[in-house]
Design an enzyme around this catalytic site. Structure first.
Site, PDB file in Angstrom:
ATOM      1  N   CYS A  41      56.926   3.881  33.622  1.00  0.00           N
ATOM      2  CA  CYS A  41      56.202   5.048  33.109  1.00  0.00           C
ATOM      3  C   CYS A  41      57.192   5.815  32.238  1.00  0.00           C
ATOM      4  O   CYS A  41      58.384   5.872  32.521  1.00  0.00           O
ATOM      5  CB  CYS A  41      55.726   5.912  34.278  1.00  0.00           C
ATOM      6  SG  CYS A  41      55.058   7.484  33.730  1.00  0.00           S
TER       7      CYS A  41
ATOM      8  N   ILE B  14      61.667  17.168  39.148  1.00  0.00           N
ATOM      9  CA  ILE B  14      60.711  16.215  39.743  1.00  0.00           C
ATOM     10  C   ILE B  14      60.858  14.824  39.133  1.00  0.00           C
ATOM     11  O   ILE B  14      60.939  13.827  39.850  1.00  0.00           O
ATOM     12  CB  ILE B  14      59.247  16.725  39.573  1.00  0.00           C
ATOM     13  CG1 ILE B  14      59.099  18.129  40.135  1.00  0.00           C
ATOM     14  CG2 ILE B  14      58.267  15.732  40.189  1.00  0.00           C
ATOM     15  CD1 ILE B  14      59.291  18.247  41.645  1.00  0.00           C
TER      16      ILE B  14
ATOM     17  N   LYS C 131      41.648  17.039  36.702  1.00  0.00           N
ATOM     18  CA  LYS C 131      41.803  15.573  36.648  1.00  0.00           C
ATOM     19  C   LYS C 131      42.462  15.066  37.930  1.00  0.00           C
ATOM     20  O   LYS C 131      42.008  14.103  38.534  1.00  0.00           O
ATOM     21  CB  LYS C 131      42.677  15.219  35.458  1.00  0.00           C
ATOM     22  CG  LYS C 131      43.241  13.805  35.466  1.00  0.00           C
ATOM     23  CD  LYS C 131      44.032  13.486  34.222  1.00  0.00           C
ATOM     24  CE  LYS C 131      45.466  13.897  34.296  1.00  0.00           C
ATOM     25  NZ  LYS C 131      46.348  12.981  35.071  1.00  0.00           N
TER      26      LYS C 131
ATOM     27  N   ASP D 270      54.180  19.684  35.511  1.00  0.00           N
ATOM     28  CA  ASP D 270      53.164  19.409  34.487  1.00  0.00           C
ATOM     29  C   ASP D 270      53.005  20.555  33.502  1.00  0.00           C
ATOM     30  O   ASP D 270      52.267  20.432  32.532  1.00  0.00           O
ATOM     31  CB  ASP D 270      51.808  19.124  35.138  1.00  0.00           C
ATOM     32  CG  ASP D 270      51.832  17.823  35.902  1.00  0.00           C
ATOM     33  OD1 ASP D 270      50.894  17.564  36.667  1.00  0.00           O
ATOM     34  OD2 ASP D 270      52.815  17.075  35.756  1.00  0.00           O
TER      35      ASP D 270
ATOM     36  N   ARG E 165      59.019   6.569  39.013  1.00  0.00           N
ATOM     37  CA  ARG E 165      57.751   6.795  39.725  1.00  0.00           C
ATOM     38  C   ARG E 165      57.469   5.687  40.728  1.00  0.00           C
ATOM     39  O   ARG E 165      56.460   5.012  40.697  1.00  0.00           O
ATOM     40  CB  ARG E 165      56.624   6.969  38.720  1.00  0.00           C
ATOM     41  CG  ARG E 165      56.915   8.130  37.793  1.00  0.00           C
ATOM     42  CD  ARG E 165      55.771   8.553  36.951  1.00  0.00           C
ATOM     43  NE  ARG E 165      54.716   9.195  37.740  1.00  0.00           N
ATOM     44  CZ  ARG E 165      53.578   9.591  37.189  1.00  0.00           C
ATOM     45  NH1 ARG E 165      53.356   9.370  35.913  1.00  0.00           N
ATOM     46  NH2 ARG E 165      52.649  10.159  37.935  1.00  0.00           N
TER      47      ARG E 165
ATOM     48  N   ARG F 283      48.615   5.006  36.462  1.00  0.00           N
ATOM     49  CA  ARG F 283      49.315   4.839  37.741  1.00  0.00           C
ATOM     50  C   ARG F 283      48.473   5.306  38.907  1.00  0.00           C
ATOM     51  O   ARG F 283      48.633   4.831  40.027  1.00  0.00           O
ATOM     52  CB  ARG F 283      50.605   5.645  37.764  1.00  0.00           C
ATOM     53  CG  ARG F 283      51.368   5.757  36.513  1.00  0.00           C
ATOM     54  CD  ARG F 283      52.604   6.546  36.734  1.00  0.00           C
ATOM     55  NE  ARG F 283      53.282   6.122  37.945  1.00  0.00           N
ATOM     56  CZ  ARG F 283      53.919   4.970  38.066  1.00  0.00           C
ATOM     57  NH1 ARG F 283      53.937   4.118  37.061  1.00  0.00           N
ATOM     58  NH2 ARG F 283      54.509   4.664  39.183  1.00  0.00           N
TER      59      ARG F 283
ATOM     60  N   ARG G 259      43.964  11.676  27.780  1.00  0.00           N
ATOM     61  CA  ARG G 259      43.981  11.278  29.185  1.00  0.00           C
ATOM     62  C   ARG G 259      43.780  12.487  30.082  1.00  0.00           C
ATOM     63  O   ARG G 259      43.254  12.372  31.177  1.00  0.00           O
ATOM     64  CB  ARG G 259      45.326  10.635  29.537  1.00  0.00           C
ATOM     65  CG  ARG G 259      45.566   9.309  28.866  1.00  0.00           C
ATOM     66  CD  ARG G 259      46.766   8.644  29.455  1.00  0.00           C
ATOM     67  NE  ARG G 259      46.651   8.586  30.913  1.00  0.00           N
ATOM     68  CZ  ARG G 259      47.584   8.081  31.702  1.00  0.00           C
ATOM     69  NH1 ARG G 259      48.702   7.614  31.183  1.00  0.00           N
ATOM     70  NH2 ARG G 259      47.423   8.037  33.002  1.00  0.00           N
TER      71      ARG G 259
HETATM   72  C1  EPZ Z   1      51.240  13.454  40.671  1.00  0.00           C
HETATM   73  O1  EPZ Z   1      51.938  12.275  40.335  1.00  0.00           O
HETATM   74  C2  EPZ Z   1      50.441  13.838  39.436  1.00  0.00           C
HETATM   75  N1  EPZ Z   1      49.482  12.779  39.121  1.00  0.00           N
HETATM   76  C3  EPZ Z   1      51.393  14.061  38.255  1.00  0.00           C
HETATM   77  O2  EPZ Z   1      50.627  14.498  37.147  1.00  0.00           O
HETATM   78  C4  EPZ Z   1      52.373  15.161  38.633  1.00  0.00           C
HETATM   79  O3  EPZ Z   1      53.294  15.342  37.576  1.00  0.00           O
HETATM   80  C5  EPZ Z   1      53.120  14.767  39.911  1.00  0.00           C
HETATM   81  O4  EPZ Z   1      52.167  14.508  40.974  1.00  0.00           O
HETATM   82  C6  EPZ Z   1      54.079  15.840  40.397  1.00  0.00           C
HETATM   83  O5  EPZ Z   1      53.389  17.024  40.634  1.00  0.00           O
HETATM   84  C7  EPZ Z   1      48.339  12.698  39.846  1.00  0.00           C
HETATM   85  O6  EPZ Z   1      48.087  13.483  40.750  1.00  0.00           O
HETATM   86  C8  EPZ Z   1      47.395  11.615  39.460  1.00  0.00           C
HETATM   87  P1  EPZ Z   1      54.841  12.253  43.037  1.00  0.00           P
HETATM   88  P2  EPZ Z   1      52.645  11.402  41.512  1.00  0.00           P
HETATM   89  O7  EPZ Z   1      54.538  11.057  43.857  1.00  0.00           O
HETATM   90  O8  EPZ Z   1      51.891  11.523  42.767  1.00  0.00           O
HETATM   91  C9  EPZ Z   1      59.085  10.160  43.337  1.00  0.00           C
HETATM   92  C10 EPZ Z   1      49.830  14.491  34.979  1.00  0.00           C
HETATM   93  O9  EPZ Z   1      50.405  14.986  34.040  1.00  0.00           O
HETATM   94  N2  EPZ Z   1      58.430   9.226  44.260  1.00  0.00           N
HETATM   95  O10 EPZ Z   1      54.632  13.613  43.634  1.00  0.00           O
HETATM   96  O11 EPZ Z   1      52.897  10.055  40.936  1.00  0.00           O
HETATM   97  C11 EPZ Z   1      58.545  10.026  41.925  1.00  0.00           C
HETATM   98  O12 EPZ Z   1      59.252   9.027  41.225  1.00  0.00           O
HETATM   99  C12 EPZ Z   1      50.592  13.659  35.994  1.00  0.00           C
HETATM  100  O13 EPZ Z   1      48.624  14.676  35.270  1.00  0.00           O
HETATM  101  C13 EPZ Z   1      59.171   8.200  44.829  1.00  0.00           C
HETATM  102  O14 EPZ Z   1      60.361   8.054  44.551  1.00  0.00           O
HETATM  103  O15 EPZ Z   1      54.028  12.178  41.680  1.00  0.00           O
HETATM  104  C14 EPZ Z   1      58.770  11.410  41.326  1.00  0.00           C
HETATM  105  O16 EPZ Z   1      60.085  11.484  40.810  1.00  0.00           O
HETATM  106  C15 EPZ Z   1      51.933  13.268  35.432  1.00  0.00           C
HETATM  107  N3  EPZ Z   1      58.571   7.336  45.685  1.00  0.00           N
HETATM  108  C16 EPZ Z   1      58.648  12.341  42.529  1.00  0.00           C
HETATM  109  O17 EPZ Z   1      58.757  11.511  43.699  1.00  0.00           O
HETATM  110  C17 EPZ Z   1      57.233   7.439  46.018  1.00  0.00           C
HETATM  111  O18 EPZ Z   1      56.736   6.624  46.821  1.00  0.00           O
HETATM  112  C18 EPZ Z   1      57.305  13.073  42.615  1.00  0.00           C
HETATM  113  O19 EPZ Z   1      56.324  12.082  42.478  1.00  0.00           O
HETATM  114  C19 EPZ Z   1      56.490   8.491  45.437  1.00  0.00           C
HETATM  115  C20 EPZ Z   1      57.102   9.377  44.569  1.00  0.00           C
END
Ligand code: EPZ
Length: 416
Positions: free
Chosen positions: A116, A326, A22, A304, A121, A92, A396
């Site tokens: 979320c 994370i 996904k 995840d 996030r 998102r 999802r």
């Molecule tokens: C991706 O989310 C995945 N989703 C998530 O999978 C996964 O859990 C996550 O990466 C971590 O591996 C997709 O790929 C669609 P991040 P993402 O940006 O990109 C903070 C699932 O179950 N952050 O790596 O949104 C954020 O709050 C989903 O399929 C900022 O602060 O995750 C988080 O605490 C759930 N500012 C951490 O970084 C930003 O601009 C990691 O977030 C971006 C992120």
């Protein structure tokens, strides 16, 4: 609201095939915006999030069709640059259209994703990077309003190795003027899959899969014809199912190279995992041993898989310390697992899981995608019946999970 009922206590045996990832399909669908033509993406999973991304691309003027596990995207005429709140609030990952829209159209109006369940996030790092590439970005009425004459290459350092932030910037950079360097980039296999898809379109990208990615802008890209990698989290979920039910499952079509941390950790807990050329064989004979886990960016243990791993440790021998590094609120499955008799204490980012001899089936509620998977896993091993409510969370990210579990012997059914 649909529910899933499970009568636990069956050792799962047999073979299961893993669907496409996904979290690779979503950014690669967004990448179709970057070229005008007929795009084909194969090995896509049939999931609610995929449909949502398809609906969003349709709103932009793209013709979207999904046929079994293939997606067709005709991107000749993009006639809107707006990703509306009613779609973005349900997923998102909609923010992934921001970079490609700026690259192709020079403007975008994307709703802020809003809250979320698992954490704040933020997308501040996405916006910081795009601003460095010359985009004017303002936030107004809950929307990101972005415009730029032409994006230019820049050096961007991410405080956090954000997965979709890295993906958004890569897609913005492939048509920009000059070279973009992303430092502290995310290394997830899904980021590499997007890079490979972009390269197949004619992009010039070096270093995907490492912390430093270099992208040299090109003038245009050809349409996609790309095959998505298998879903390492779905595969890990079935490893956990084999372990908790002490069964033996052949997990076909997964890429074990994307799963080292999970394979090592589950192996240490006592799950016998054999690598084959077309997948993995997982055999859970006796009660597993409690081990500790800290979630980390790839190649560390994936967040995840944290909820699914916690379900497994609820029935293991000993005490397991699980640290979620994370997301700040990714323990909502704990209260539900406790209702089934699990002995879990949470203090901040750390959960202490004391293994119990058995779990009891109970009515429980899914709160987010991976929490729902952990409740299904717990239900497979619990005595009696577990009914998981709000399974739209599950749909999802898992393609017909009950249809994949039934042939393995699970007594599982969907109830309206
Ligand atoms: C991706 O989310 C995945 N989703 C998530 O999978 C996964 O859990 C996550 O990466 C971590 O591996 C997709 O790929 C669609 P991040 P993402 O940006 O990109 C903070 C699932 O179950 N952050 O790596 O949104 C954020 O709050 C989903 O399929 C900022 O602060 O995750 C988080 O605490 C759930 N500012 C951490 O970084 C930003 O601009 C990691 O977030 C971006 C992120």
């Amino acid at each position: 609201m649909e529910k899933i009922a499970i009568d636990g206590g069956v050792s799962l045996k047999g073979e299961v095939s893993i669907s496409g990832a996904k979290n690779a399909a979503l950014p690669i669908m967004a990448a179709s915006i970057l070229s005008s033509g007929e795009n084909i993406i194969s090995n896509t999973p049939l999931l609610r999030d995929i449909t949502t991304m398809g609906n969003l691309l349709t709103r932009l003027g793209i013709n979207f069709q999904a046929e079994d596990n293939r997606i067709f995207l005709r991107t000749h005429g993009i006639n809107s640059i707006e990703a509306p709140y009613e779609l973005v609030k349900t997923m998102r990952a909609s923010v992934l259209v921001l970079g490609p829209l700026l690259a192709r159209m020079g403007k975008a109006r994307v709703s802020l994703p809003g809250g979320c369940a698992i954490g704040a996030r933020g997308i501040n790092l996405h916006l910081m990077g795009l601003k460095k590439m010359g985009a004017d970005i303002i936030l107004s009425e809950g929307y990101i309003e972005a415009k730029v004459k032409k994006l230019r290459g820049a050096s961007v350092y991410f405080d956090i190795p954000t997965v979709t932030g890295t993906e958004n910037l890569m897609m913005a950079a492939v048509l920009a003027d000059g070279e973009t360097v992303i430092e502290n980039a995310a290394c997830e296999p899904e980021v590499v899959d997007l890079a490979n898809a972009l390269i197949s379109m004619g992009a010039d990208i070096q270093g995907a899969g490492t912390n430093i990615i270099k992208i040299k802008g090109v003038n245009n890209l050809r349409p996609l014809d790309y095959h998505i990698i298998p879903d390492r989290i779905e595969a890990g979920t079935f490893l956990a199912a084999a372990g908790i039910t002490r069964g033996k499952i052949k997990i076909k079509g997964c890429n074990s190279e994307h799963m080292d941390a999970v394979i090592i950790k589950l192996g240490k807990a006592g799950l016998k995992i054999t690598k084959e050329k077309d997948g993995l064989i997982a055999e859970g004979s006796e009660r597993l041993t409690s081990i500790d886990v800290k979630t980390m960016p790839y190649p560390g243990f994936p967040t995840d898989m944290q909820a699914q791993f916690m379900a497994l440790m609820s029935l293991s021998e000993g005490t397991s310390f699980i640290t979620e590094n994370i997301f700040e609120n990714r323990f909502m499955h704990v209260a539900e697992l406790r209702r089934m008799g699990a002995d879990i204490k949470v203090e901040g980012a750390a959960a202490t899981v004391r293994g119990v001899k058995s779990l009891k089936g109970a009515p429980v509620m899914a709160t987010d995608l991976r929490a729902s998977a952990s409740l299904i896993i717990a239900g497979l091993a619990a005595e009696g019946t577990t009914v998981v409510d709000r399974v739209y969370h599950l749909d999802r990210g898992y393609e017909k999970i009950e249809e994949k579990l039934k042939p393995l012997g699970a007594r599982i059914r969907r109830i309206k």
